[in-house]
Design a protein around this motif. Structure first.
Motif, PDB file in Angstrom:
ATOM      1  N   LEU A   1      29.424  32.867 -82.239  1.00 35.99           N
ATOM      2  CA  LEU A   1      30.149  32.022 -83.188  1.00 35.99           C
ATOM      3  C   LEU A   1      30.134  32.582 -84.603  1.00 35.99           C
ATOM      4  CD1 LEU A   1      29.020  28.434 -82.084  1.00 35.99           C
ATOM      5  CD2 LEU A   1      31.108  29.656 -81.466  1.00 35.99           C
ATOM      6  N   GLY A   2      29.354  33.640 -84.831  1.00 38.00           N
ATOM      7  CA  GLY A   2      29.223  34.163 -86.183  1.00 38.00           C
ATOM      8  C   GLY A   2      29.609  35.622 -86.334  1.00 38.00           C
ATOM      9  N   THR A   3      30.314  36.172 -85.337  1.00 38.96           N
ATOM     10  CA  THR A   3      30.712  37.583 -85.397  1.00 38.96           C
ATOM     11  C   THR A   3      32.216  37.721 -85.162  1.00 38.96           C
ATOM     12  OG1 THR A   3      30.148  37.838 -83.041  1.00 38.96           O
ATOM     13  CG2 THR A   3      28.477  38.493 -84.661  1.00 38.96           C
ATOM     14  N   LEU A   4      32.758  38.843 -85.603  1.00 38.14           N
ATOM     15  CA  LEU A   4      34.194  39.109 -85.500  1.00 38.14           C
ATOM     16  C   LEU A   4      34.443  40.499 -84.909  1.00 38.14           C
ATOM     17  CD1 LEU A   4      35.304  37.892 -89.058  1.00 38.14           C
ATOM     18  CD2 LEU A   4      35.818  36.733 -86.903  1.00 38.14           C
ATOM     19  N   GLY A   5      35.696  40.736 -84.509  1.00 37.99           N
ATOM     20  CA  GLY A   5      36.149  42.070 -84.152  1.00 37.99           C
ATOM     21  C   GLY A   5      35.314  42.778 -83.100  1.00 37.99           C
ATOM     22  N   GLU A   6      35.013  44.043 -83.347  1.00 41.30           N
ATOM     23  CA  GLU A   6      34.288  44.874 -82.389  1.00 41.30           C
ATOM     24  C   GLU A   6      32.889  44.340 -82.131  1.00 41.30           C
ATOM     25  OE1 GLU A   6      33.684  47.418 -79.541  1.00 41.30           O
ATOM     26  OE2 GLU A   6      35.614  47.255 -80.596  1.00 41.30           O
TER      27      GLU A   6
ATOM     28  N   ILE B   1      44.513  39.457 -85.822  1.00 43.65           N
ATOM     29  CA  ILE B   1      45.149  39.138 -87.106  1.00 43.65           C
ATOM     30  C   ILE B   1      44.779  37.699 -87.494  1.00 43.65           C
ATOM     31  CG2 ILE B   1      47.351  38.782 -88.306  1.00 43.65           C
ATOM     32  CD1 ILE B   1      48.543  40.986 -86.570  1.00 43.65           C
ATOM     33  N   TYR B   2      44.844  36.804 -86.498  1.00 39.88           N
ATOM     34  CA  TYR B   2      44.435  35.417 -86.716  1.00 39.88           C
ATOM     35  C   TYR B   2      42.947  35.304 -86.376  1.00 39.88           C
ATOM     36  CZ  TYR B   2      49.468  34.252 -86.457  1.00 39.88           C
ATOM     37  OH  TYR B   2      50.825  34.166 -86.649  1.00 39.88           O
ATOM     38  N   GLU B   3      42.093  35.734 -87.297  1.00 39.72           N
ATOM     39  CA  GLU B   3      40.656  35.696 -87.048  1.00 39.72           C
ATOM     40  C   GLU B   3      40.086  34.320 -87.383  1.00 39.72           C
ATOM     41  OE1 GLU B   3      38.715  37.600 -85.537  1.00 39.72           O
ATOM     42  OE2 GLU B   3      38.974  39.734 -86.002  1.00 39.72           O
ATOM     43  N   GLU B   4      38.858  34.077 -86.908  1.00 40.75           N
ATOM     44  CA  GLU B   4      38.173  32.835 -87.256  1.00 40.75           C
ATOM     45  C   GLU B   4      38.129  32.690 -88.771  1.00 40.75           C
ATOM     46  OE1 GLU B   4      37.026  30.373 -85.605  1.00 40.75           O
ATOM     47  OE2 GLU B   4      36.404  30.986 -83.598  1.00 40.75           O
ATOM     48  N   ALA B   5      38.238  31.457 -89.239  1.00 37.30           N
ATOM     49  CA  ALA B   5      38.211  31.194 -90.672  1.00 37.30           C
ATOM     50  C   ALA B   5      36.865  31.610 -91.260  1.00 37.30           C
ATOM     51  CB  ALA B   5      38.458  29.705 -90.926  1.00 37.30           C
TER      52      ALA B   5
ATOM     53  N   VAL C   1      40.780  24.007 -83.928  1.00 36.44           N
ATOM     54  CA  VAL C   1      40.018  25.140 -84.451  1.00 36.44           C
ATOM     55  C   VAL C   1      40.833  25.784 -85.563  1.00 36.44           C
ATOM     56  CG1 VAL C   1      38.777  25.596 -82.296  1.00 36.44           C
ATOM     57  CG2 VAL C   1      40.964  26.737 -82.724  1.00 36.44           C
ATOM     58  N   PHE C   2      40.162  26.491 -86.445  1.00 43.39           N
ATOM     59  CA  PHE C   2      40.828  27.084 -87.607  1.00 43.39           C
ATOM     60  C   PHE C   2      40.833  28.606 -87.520  1.00 43.39           C
ATOM     61  CE2 PHE C   2      39.601  22.891 -88.998  1.00 43.39           C
ATOM     62  CZ  PHE C   2      40.646  22.493 -89.825  1.00 43.39           C
ATOM     63  N   ARG C   3      41.946  29.187 -87.933  1.00 39.04           N
ATOM     64  CA  ARG C   3      42.076  30.640 -88.015  1.00 39.04           C
ATOM     65  C   ARG C   3      42.625  30.997 -89.407  1.00 39.04           C
ATOM     66  NH1 ARG C   3      39.398  30.159 -84.144  1.00 39.04           N
ATOM     67  NH2 ARG C   3      39.715  30.987 -82.035  1.00 39.04           N
ATOM     68  N   GLU C   4      42.432  32.258 -89.801  1.00 39.69           N
ATOM     69  CA  GLU C   4      42.991  32.770 -91.057  1.00 39.69           C
ATOM     70  C   GLU C   4      43.677  34.098 -90.786  1.00 39.69           C
ATOM     71  OE1 GLU C   4      39.843  31.043 -94.415  1.00 39.69           O
ATOM     72  OE2 GLU C   4      39.738  33.135 -93.774  1.00 39.69           O
ATOM     73  N   THR C   5      44.861  34.283 -91.329  1.00 40.74           N
ATOM     74  CA  THR C   5      45.576  35.544 -91.118  1.00 40.74           C
ATOM     75  C   THR C   5      44.980  36.647 -92.000  1.00 40.74           C
ATOM     76  OG1 THR C   5      47.219  34.827 -92.753  1.00 40.74           O
ATOM     77  CG2 THR C   5      47.751  34.481 -90.437  1.00 40.74           C
ATOM     78  N   ARG C   6      44.658  37.770 -91.372  1.00 43.03           N
ATOM     79  CA  ARG C   6      44.079  38.904 -92.101  1.00 43.03           C
ATOM     80  C   ARG C   6      45.160  39.820 -92.682  1.00 43.03           C
ATOM     81  NH1 ARG C   6      40.333  35.787 -91.754  1.00 43.03           N
ATOM     82  NH2 ARG C   6      38.312  36.248 -90.830  1.00 43.03           N
ATOM     83  N   GLU C   7      46.405  39.607 -92.257  1.00 43.29           N
ATOM     84  CA  GLU C   7      47.545  40.364 -92.789  1.00 43.29           C
ATOM     85  C   GLU C   7      48.803  39.538 -92.552  1.00 43.29           C
ATOM     86  OE1 GLU C   7      48.901  43.482 -89.505  1.00 43.29           O
ATOM     87  OE2 GLU C   7      46.723  43.622 -89.851  1.00 43.29           O
ATOM     88  N   ASP C   8      49.896  39.939 -93.174  1.00 41.47           N
ATOM     89  CA  ASP C   8      51.177  39.270 -92.921  1.00 41.47           C
ATOM     90  C   ASP C   8      51.532  39.406 -91.441  1.00 41.47           C
ATOM     91  OD1 ASP C   8      51.292  38.840 -95.640  1.00 41.47           O
ATOM     92  OD2 ASP C   8      52.782  40.408 -96.034  1.00 41.47           O
TER      93      ASP C   8
END
Length: 545
Positions: A118-123, A98-102, A391-398
């Protein structure tokens, strides 16, 4: 009719834009009840202060809050600065997807390195780590020791040849640590030699990498625009836009990235060619096939189809390994040598421990990792002077963020958990956690290696800090923890052992400033060039070469 349609489209587009980027100005947020500093301006909020290369004072002021701080982002957006241990556990472990990389971090690293860790997310990110994790095992680290020792013995000779036998000589130890770290990650990581450590001039590649963080600092605010332009048109069009962008820092960063990519491609082709030619060709390369990249390429060939990584991703890992392996370790070593020069009694005590165990010779793995004072010095330096501050994260949902203890809201009411809306930027304070007085005690801001020579206080062990290393956030934790932290620790210990057994270090008369960037770096006076001058002399009791 057409004019009315176009007018309607324009109004809808403008409404969407204003709602997406300015709604927080008009809509009350649950984050408004979290205490925090006033905004510097509406345009920047607190972001410019948080990214200021001389912003250590602002960062330290945030540590006076109670683990969670509301910050103002650009254009009225709300941000959070977090160093509460329970909240951090949720951010980087429990709710890490939920708190993914910015977005700016992912997009800019895709542009700089390609689809690396450093440039990929999730699966996609999990698949890469699955193949890479075994490469950084303790078993493989043991095999690195002869390579590490060989490189550091060359460093010994290089420094010794530049020192007057009866006097101390001032040297830029950041440059030497950068060159050494590059050669260590080159030989042990890639099976490639960048720098024989003979000449006074560092390799072009080493110079490029050492300038990467200063250039990142120069364009730190511009990096926030990357998510909005990185998907415009085909790659050739984006490259044209980049070439035309009228900013010196952007153009210098582009040149640095080009140098890194070209060298990585050259190394990759050599490794691939040797692997195709068989074991004998691999054995004739630097590292004799025991390096991380040779092992990785072989593992990728033998992996099942679903676990294989495309060549583009293997290549992307190379630039990432080199930058991460060189920049953070050379910075940590430079900080350690600086601190030892300021504490000659600690330097002497550490040297005695090393010489008693080594008799002036390189140590094997088991002896190296069993030196308690060396370990304490490394841990305390990485605690108090973590190369990466946040480091920075962004929430993908509430999401609801729990706290380790209640805090007092702006309205005076007690807050036990925080509702964090989707798209909220969260800065995780790694350095703030490492020197949190509520956890580490009133002496948290003091450099005291002795704290690691006895059991840590219950306030540390019971706080359950989610870091992967020693109750610290220095190497992060969870699925995006630093994959090479054991490699980095080993590098530090080998370099320190072989340097302290031969040399003494004292402070320079020059004023050094530490610049806050993605990875901190030192400069002298007002110069933007990374540099760490120290006085270096021969240790009188050293065993002659």
């Amino acid at each position: 009719m057409l004019a009315s349609l176009l007018q309607g489209i324009a109004i809808c587009s403008a409404t969407w834009f204003l709602w997406k980027y300015f709604r927080q100005v008009f809509v009350k947020s649950p984050l408004d009840n979290i205490p925090g500093p006033a905004a510097e301006s509406f345009i920047y909020g607190n972001l410019r202060q948080l990214l200021d290369k001389n912003g250590w004072g602002f960062l330290q002021s945030l540590e006076s809050y109670d683990g969670v701080v509301k910050l103002h982002g650009p254009l009225g957006h709300r941000m959070l600065f977090v160093f509460d241990p329970t909240a951090m556990h949720n951010i980087i472990v429990k709710d890490q997807y939920i708190y993914e990389e910015a977005a700016f971090f992912i997009k800019s690293n895709l542009l700089n390195f390609g689809p690396s860790l450093l440039g990929t997310l999730g699966e996609h990110h999990r698949k890469q780590r699955k193949l890479l994790n075994p490469v950084f095992s303790i078993a493989h680290m043991r095999r690195m020791i002869p390579i590490f020792n060989d490189v550091c013995l060359k460093l010994q000779k290089a420094l010794e040849s530049r020192i007057d036998e009866n006097d101390m000589v001032e040297m830029d130890m950041l440059s030497w640590m950068g060159r050494t770290a590059l050669e260590l990650v080159g030989q042990a990581g890639l099976g490639y030699s960048f720098d024989p450590l003979v000449t006074d001039k560092p390799d072009e590649y080493a110079s490029a990498i050492k300038l990467f963080q200063p250039m990142q600092a120069e364009v730190s605010l511009l990096r926030r625009l990357v998510p909005y332009v990185s998907d415009l048109g085909p790659p050739a069009f984006r490259r044209w836009l980049l070439d035309m962008f009228p900013h010196k820092g952007v153009q210098q960063l582009k040149s640095i990235v080009d140098v890194m990519h070209e060298r990585s491609l050259e190394i990759f082709q050599l490794k691939k060619q040797a692997l195709e030619q068989g074991d004998e060709a691999v054995a004739h390369q630097v590292g004799e096939g025991k390096d991380i990249m040779s092992i990785l390429l072989k593992a990728n060939v033998e992996a099942s189809q679903e676990d294989k990584l495309p060549e583009e991703e293997i290549l992307a890992q190379m630039s990432t390994f080199i930058l991460a392996g060189m920049d953070t370790t050379s910075t940590a070593l430079s900080i350690t040598l600086t601190i030892l020069s300021q504490h000659p009694e600690v330097q002497k005590k550490l040297r005695n421990e090393i010489l008693e165990a080594s008799k002036g010779e390189p140590l094997e793995y088991d002896a190296l990792v069993s030196l308690p004072y060396l370990d304490a010095v490394c841990r305390e330096t990485l605690r108090l002077y973590a190369p990466v501050a946040q480091v920075f994260r962004e929430t993908r949902e509430d999401v609801v963020m729990p706290l380790s203890h209640p805090i007092r809201g702006v309205d005076g009411k007690t807050i036990h958990e925080i509702f964090v809306p989707k798209d909220t930027v969260v800065a995780v304070g790694l350095l703030a956690s490492n020197r949190n007085k509520a956890i580490w005690g009133e002496d948290a801001e003091e450099w005291k290696p002795e704290r690691w020579l006895s059991p840590l206080p219950g306030s540390v062990t019971e706080s359950k800090i989610p870091g992967i290393y020693s109750n610290l956030m220095t190497f992060l934790g969870g699925g995006r923890a630093c994959i090479g932290f054991k490699f980095s620790q080993l590098e530090m210990k080998v370099v320190l052992c072989l340097l302290l057994s031969k040399f003494t270090f004292a402070q320079s008369d020059k004023k050094v400033n530490w610049v806050m960037s993605g990875v901190r770096f030192p400069t002298v006076g007002n110069s933007p060039k990374p540099s760490m001058p120290l006085k270096v002399g021969l240790y009188k009791g050293a065993v002659p070469a």
